[in-house]
Design a protein around this motif. Structure first.
Motif, mmCIF file in Angstrom:
data_model
loop_
_atom_site.group_PDB
_atom_site.id
_atom_site.type_symbol
_atom_site.label_atom_id
_atom_site.label_comp_id
_atom_site.label_asym_id
_atom_site.label_seq_id
_atom_site.Cartn_x
_atom_site.Cartn_y
_atom_site.Cartn_z
ATOM 1 N N HIS A 184 0.828 -1.213 0.000
ATOM 2 C CA HIS A 184 0.000 0.000 0.000
ATOM 3 C C HIS A 184 0.853 1.250 0.000
ATOM 4 O O HIS A 184 2.052 1.199 0.270
ATOM 5 N N GLU A 202 -3.811 3.575 1.735
ATOM 6 C CA GLU A 202 -4.083 3.704 3.161
ATOM 7 C C GLU A 202 -4.126 5.193 3.499
ATOM 8 O O GLU A 202 -3.113 5.884 3.377
ATOM 9 N N HIS A 233 4.192 7.274 3.336
ATOM 10 C CA HIS A 233 5.107 6.137 3.211
ATOM 11 C C HIS A 233 4.674 5.200 2.091
ATOM 12 O O HIS A 233 3.546 5.257 1.618
ATOM 13 N N ALA A 288 4.674 1.063 1.389
ATOM 14 C CA ALA A 288 4.798 -0.193 2.131
ATOM 15 C C ALA A 288 4.997 -1.363 1.180
ATOM 16 O O ALA A 288 4.241 -1.533 0.225
ATOM 17 N N GLU A 311 7.931 1.326 4.607
ATOM 18 C CA GLU A 311 7.362 0.390 5.570
ATOM 19 C C GLU A 311 7.528 -1.027 5.029
ATOM 20 O O GLU A 311 7.248 -1.269 3.853
HETATM 21 ZN ZN ZN Z 1 1.193 1.682 6.109
#
Ligand code: ZN
Length: 136
Positions: free
Chosen positions: A5, A52, A76, A78, A126
């Protein structure tokens, strides 16, 4: 590794959900609050990856600090990994700064660890691994 994500920091989660409903033309997959991080999250499925949305629940939230400093935007990226502990070890060995050497519970039933943006060309990375039923 695939992109699990992209995390986007938003001021108002409900407003952001409405916006991304329009962009993606689909309902929100789920919302979830991560008390330990003081964030509320909303996920949208987009193919094998997700978006997200991250909203602060409190002024001491890391998301609030991010927004104060940089404004809303991508927070971020991921990547899903199969063995997060092994990946942390490998990347620490490569000289990356791991923000939490012990994976911690995140949203979406994941164990997560973050790599400091200074080593990643400005991107907070992440790592996430789906938790199996027998893990804390
Ligand atoms: Zn995340």
């Amino acid at each position: 590794m695939h992109i699990d994500h992209i995390g986007i920091a938003v001021k108002d989660l409900q407003q952001a959900i409405d916006t991304y409903k329009k962009i993606l033309n689909r309902p929100c997959l789920k919302t979830e609050t991560v008390e330990s991080e003081k964030v509320e999250t909303a996920f949208f499925q987009t193919g094998e990856s997700k978006v997200e949305l991250l909203g602060p629940t409190d002024s001491s939230s890391v998301i609030q600090k991010f927004i104060d400093k940089k404004g809303e935007g991508i927070h971020h990226v991921a990547f899903e990994v199969e063995d997060i502990k092994q990946e942390i070890k490998r990347l620490a060995g490569e000289g990356f700064t791991i923000l939490n050497e012990q994976p911690k519970p995140g949203a979406d039933n994941k164990l997560v660890a973050f790599l400091h943006p200074k080593d990643n060309h400005g991107v907070l990375v992440e790592l996430c691994q789906t938790r199996s039923a027998n893990e804390g």
